[in-house]
Scaffold this motif. Structure first.
Motif, PDB file in Angstrom:
ATOM      1  N   LEU A  75       0.831  -1.207   0.000  1.00  0.00           N
ATOM      2  CA  LEU A  75       0.000   0.000   0.000  1.00  0.00           C
ATOM      3  C   LEU A  75       0.866   1.258   0.000  1.00  0.00           C
ATOM      4  O   LEU A  75       0.573   2.217  -0.725  1.00  0.00           O
ATOM      5  CB  LEU A  75      -0.933   0.012   1.207  1.00  0.00           C
ATOM      6  N   SER A  76       1.923   1.256   0.781  1.00  0.00           N
ATOM      7  CA  SER A  76       2.808   2.429   0.841  1.00  0.00           C
ATOM      8  C   SER A  76       3.470   2.681  -0.509  1.00  0.00           C
ATOM      9  O   SER A  76       3.560   3.834  -0.953  1.00  0.00           O
ATOM     10  CB  SER A  76       3.881   2.230   1.912  1.00  0.00           C
ATOM     11  N   ILE A  77       3.922   1.620  -1.160  1.00  0.00           N
ATOM     12  CA  ILE A  77       4.542   1.781  -2.484  1.00  0.00           C
ATOM     13  C   ILE A  77       3.518   2.339  -3.480  1.00  0.00           C
ATOM     14  O   ILE A  77       3.838   3.220  -4.277  1.00  0.00           O
ATOM     15  CB  ILE A  77       5.144   0.441  -2.966  1.00  0.00           C
ATOM     16  N   ILE A  78       2.298   1.818  -3.411  1.00  0.00           N
ATOM     17  CA  ILE A  78       1.248   2.328  -4.303  1.00  0.00           C
ATOM     18  C   ILE A  78       0.998   3.807  -4.038  1.00  0.00           C
ATOM     19  O   ILE A  78       0.960   4.619  -4.966  1.00  0.00           O
ATOM     20  CB  ILE A  78      -0.047   1.506  -4.138  1.00  0.00           C
ATOM     21  N   TRP A  79       0.836   4.182  -2.749  1.00  0.00           N
ATOM     22  CA  TRP A  79       0.557   5.591  -2.432  1.00  0.00           C
ATOM     23  C   TRP A  79       1.728   6.481  -2.830  1.00  0.00           C
ATOM     24  O   TRP A  79       1.522   7.595  -3.329  1.00  0.00           O
ATOM     25  CB  TRP A  79       0.232   5.777  -0.952  1.00  0.00           C
ATOM     26  N   ARG A  95      14.587   3.373  -1.825  1.00  0.00           N
ATOM     27  CA  ARG A  95      15.110   3.575  -0.460  1.00  0.00           C
ATOM     28  C   ARG A  95      14.091   3.111   0.572  1.00  0.00           C
ATOM     29  O   ARG A  95      14.442   2.512   1.590  1.00  0.00           O
ATOM     30  CB  ARG A  95      15.488   5.042  -0.235  1.00  0.00           C
ATOM     31  N   PHE A  96      12.813   3.401   0.325  1.00  0.00           N
ATOM     32  CA  PHE A  96      11.746   2.926   1.204  1.00  0.00           C
ATOM     33  C   PHE A  96      11.762   1.397   1.271  1.00  0.00           C
ATOM     34  O   PHE A  96      11.688   0.813   2.353  1.00  0.00           O
ATOM     35  CB  PHE A  96      10.382   3.423   0.700  1.00  0.00           C
ATOM     36  N   THR A  97      11.876   0.742   0.129  1.00  0.00           N
ATOM     37  CA  THR A  97      11.879  -0.720   0.062  1.00  0.00           C
ATOM     38  C   THR A  97      13.068  -1.302   0.827  1.00  0.00           C
ATOM     39  O   THR A  97      12.923  -2.293   1.542  1.00  0.00           O
ATOM     40  CB  THR A  97      11.893  -1.189  -1.407  1.00  0.00           C
ATOM     41  N   VAL A  98      14.225  -0.688   0.712  1.00  0.00           N
ATOM     42  CA  VAL A  98      15.393  -1.143   1.477  1.00  0.00           C
ATOM     43  C   VAL A  98      15.126  -0.997   2.968  1.00  0.00           C
ATOM     44  O   VAL A  98      15.471  -1.884   3.766  1.00  0.00           O
ATOM     45  CB  VAL A  98      16.669  -0.369   1.063  1.00  0.00           C
ATOM     46  N   GLY A  99      14.488   0.089   3.360  1.00  0.00           N
ATOM     47  CA  GLY A  99      14.134   0.278   4.770  1.00  0.00           C
ATOM     48  C   GLY A  99      13.222  -0.828   5.274  1.00  0.00           C
ATOM     49  O   GLY A  99      13.380  -1.324   6.392  1.00  0.00           O
ATOM     50  N   VAL A 100      12.279  -1.244   4.442  1.00  0.00           N
ATOM     51  CA  VAL A 100      11.384  -2.347   4.807  1.00  0.00           C
ATOM     52  C   VAL A 100      12.193  -3.633   4.991  1.00  0.00           C
ATOM     53  O   VAL A 100      12.013  -4.359   5.974  1.00  0.00           O
ATOM     54  CB  VAL A 100      10.281  -2.543   3.742  1.00  0.00           C
ATOM     55  N   ILE A 101      13.100  -3.894   4.069  1.00  0.00           N
ATOM     56  CA  ILE A 101      13.928  -5.102   4.147  1.00  0.00           C
ATOM     57  C   ILE A 101      14.783  -5.086   5.413  1.00  0.00           C
ATOM     58  O   ILE A 101      14.898  -6.095   6.108  1.00  0.00           O
ATOM     59  CB  ILE A 101      14.801  -5.249   2.883  1.00  0.00           C
ATOM     60  N   VAL A 102      15.349  -3.938   5.723  1.00  0.00           N
ATOM     61  CA  VAL A 102      16.180  -3.812   6.934  1.00  0.00           C
ATOM     62  C   VAL A 102      15.343  -4.048   8.191  1.00  0.00           C
ATOM     63  O   VAL A 102      15.806  -4.656   9.159  1.00  0.00           O
ATOM     64  CB  VAL A 102      16.861  -2.422   6.976  1.00  0.00           C
ATOM     65  N   GLY A 103      14.085  -3.630   8.170  1.00  0.00           N
ATOM     66  CA  GLY A 103      13.232  -3.788   9.341  1.00  0.00           C
ATOM     67  C   GLY A 103      12.641  -5.174   9.531  1.00  0.00           C
ATOM     68  O   GLY A 103      12.141  -5.495  10.610  1.00  0.00           O
ATOM     69  N   LEU A 104      12.696  -6.024   8.510  1.00  0.00           N
ATOM     70  CA  LEU A 104      12.071  -7.345   8.599  1.00  0.00           C
ATOM     71  C   LEU A 104      12.619  -8.239   9.716  1.00  0.00           C
ATOM     72  O   LEU A 104      11.830  -8.822  10.467  1.00  0.00           O
ATOM     73  CB  LEU A 104      12.177  -8.081   7.255  1.00  0.00           C
ATOM     74  N   THR A 136       3.800   5.951  -5.258  1.00  0.00           N
ATOM     75  CA  THR A 136       3.764   6.040  -6.718  1.00  0.00           C
ATOM     76  C   THR A 136       2.672   6.993  -7.187  1.00  0.00           C
ATOM     77  O   THR A 136       2.904   7.843  -8.062  1.00  0.00           O
ATOM     78  CB  THR A 136       3.546   4.640  -7.339  1.00  0.00           C
ATOM     79  N   VAL A 137       1.480   6.865  -6.584  1.00  0.00           N
ATOM     80  CA  VAL A 137       0.361   7.744  -6.952  1.00  0.00           C
ATOM     81  C   VAL A 137       0.730   9.202  -6.693  1.00  0.00           C
ATOM     82  O   VAL A 137       0.335  10.098  -7.447  1.00  0.00           O
ATOM     83  CB  VAL A 137      -0.917   7.343  -6.180  1.00  0.00           C
ATOM     84  N   GLN A 138       1.499   9.439  -5.647  1.00  0.00           N
ATOM     85  CA  GLN A 138       1.895  10.809  -5.310  1.00  0.00           C
ATOM     86  C   GLN A 138       3.165  11.246  -6.043  1.00  0.00           C
ATOM     87  O   GLN A 138       3.792  12.225  -5.685  1.00  0.00           O
ATOM     88  CB  GLN A 138       2.066  10.940  -3.806  1.00  0.00           C
ATOM     89  N   SER A 139       3.556  10.472  -7.054  1.00  0.00           N
ATOM     90  CA  SER A 139       4.667  10.818  -7.963  1.00  0.00           C
ATOM     91  C   SER A 139       6.026  10.911  -7.283  1.00  0.00           C
ATOM     92  O   SER A 139       6.858  11.736  -7.673  1.00  0.00           O
ATOM     93  CB  SER A 139       4.362  12.128  -8.707  1.00  0.00           C
ATOM     94  N   GLU A 140       6.245  10.064  -6.266  1.00  0.00           N
ATOM     95  CA  GLU A 140       7.582  10.013  -5.674  1.00  0.00           C
ATOM     96  C   GLU A 140       8.529   9.359  -6.680  1.00  0.00           C
ATOM     97  O   GLU A 140       8.119   8.536  -7.495  1.00  0.00           O
ATOM     98  CB  GLU A 140       7.580   9.206  -4.369  1.00  0.00           C
ATOM     99  N   SER A 141       9.799   9.711  -6.599  1.00  0.00           N
ATOM    100  CA  SER A 141      10.774   9.177  -7.552  1.00  0.00           C
ATOM    101  C   SER A 141      11.016   7.694  -7.297  1.00  0.00           C
ATOM    102  O   SER A 141      10.801   7.181  -6.191  1.00  0.00           O
ATOM    103  CB  SER A 141      12.101   9.932  -7.425  1.00  0.00           C
ATOM    104  N   SER A 142      11.482   7.023  -8.315  1.00  0.00           N
ATOM    105  CA  SER A 142      11.807   5.603  -8.210  1.00  0.00           C
ATOM    106  C   SER A 142      12.889   5.391  -7.146  1.00  0.00           C
ATOM    107  O   SER A 142      12.836   4.429  -6.375  1.00  0.00           O
ATOM    108  CB  SER A 142      12.291   5.080  -9.563  1.00  0.00           C
ATOM    109  N   GLU A 143      13.843   6.313  -7.088  1.00  0.00           N
ATOM    110  CA  GLU A 143      14.921   6.225  -6.089  1.00  0.00           C
ATOM    111  C   GLU A 143      14.356   6.305  -4.670  1.00  0.00           C
ATOM    112  O   GLU A 143      14.770   5.568  -3.778  1.00  0.00           O
ATOM    113  CB  GLU A 143      15.940   7.334  -6.320  1.00  0.00           C
ATOM    114  N   HIS A 144      13.399   7.190  -4.477  1.00  0.00           N
ATOM    115  CA  HIS A 144      12.753   7.346  -3.158  1.00  0.00           C
ATOM    116  C   HIS A 144      12.043   6.045  -2.762  1.00  0.00           C
ATOM    117  O   HIS A 144      12.168   5.583  -1.627  1.00  0.00           O
ATOM    118  CB  HIS A 144      11.761   8.509  -3.211  1.00  0.00           C
ATOM    119  N   SER A 189      25.899   0.933   5.406  1.00  0.00           N
ATOM    120  CA  SER A 189      24.929   2.008   5.618  1.00  0.00           C
ATOM    121  C   SER A 189      23.516   1.463   5.535  1.00  0.00           C
ATOM    122  O   SER A 189      23.122   0.870   4.537  1.00  0.00           O
ATOM    123  CB  SER A 189      25.120   3.084   4.564  1.00  0.00           C
ATOM    124  N   ILE A 190      22.759   1.621   6.643  1.00  0.00           N
ATOM    125  CA  ILE A 190      21.354   1.201   6.631  1.00  0.00           C
ATOM    126  C   ILE A 190      20.471   2.325   7.097  1.00  0.00           C
ATOM    127  O   ILE A 190      20.876   3.283   7.670  1.00  0.00           O
ATOM    128  CB  ILE A 190      21.086  -0.053   7.494  1.00  0.00           C
TER     129      ILE A 190
END
Length: 115
Positions: free
Chosen positions: A40-44, A57-66, A46-54, A114-115
């Motif tokens: 849902l966060s990735i969808i939102w 970085r969010f996805t890496v944060g999710v992976i680090v938190g798992l 994307t809908v709000q036109s965040e950059s692919s890089e942003h 770096s995490i």
């Protein structure tokens, strides 16, 4: 307006998962383990036109938190299995999550990751 739509959609997902969990605990747990919030966060984002890089970085944060999240859930499970009240079990889980993240960050800094 996006915020209102995000809240409604996210609340609906949580409500549906909770109802499934109430009727079928095992299936509810499996569904709850799906990365619904992440998707849902990735969808939102994307809908709000965040950059692919942003979003990356969010996805890496999710992976680090798992790992910390898995440890937290394990602590909550073990606490409840030991007949500890749910409020205290969740408290122990949250504290264990924070400690795990701190240790993880310290280990990463030792190895200059770096995490």
């Amino acid at each position: 307006m996006y915020t209102f739509v995000k809240i409604l959609c996210s609340a609906a997902v949580i409500g549906i998962v909770t109802e499934i969990a109430r009727r079928f605990p095992s299936y509810g747990g499996i569904i709850a383990a799906l990365p619904l919030v992440s998707i849902l966060s990735i969808i939102w984002l994307t809908v709000q036109s965040e950059s692919s890089e942003h979003i990356q970085r969010f996805t890496v944060g999710v992976i680090v938190g798992l790992p910390a999240t898995m440890f937290m859930l394990f602590v909550i499970y073990m606490a409840m299995k030991s007949s500890i009240h749910i409020v205290f079990a969740i408290g122990l889980g949250v504290v264990s999550w924070a400690i795990f993240l701190g240790v993880q960050k310290a280990i990463a800094s030792v190895f200059n990751i770096s995490i």
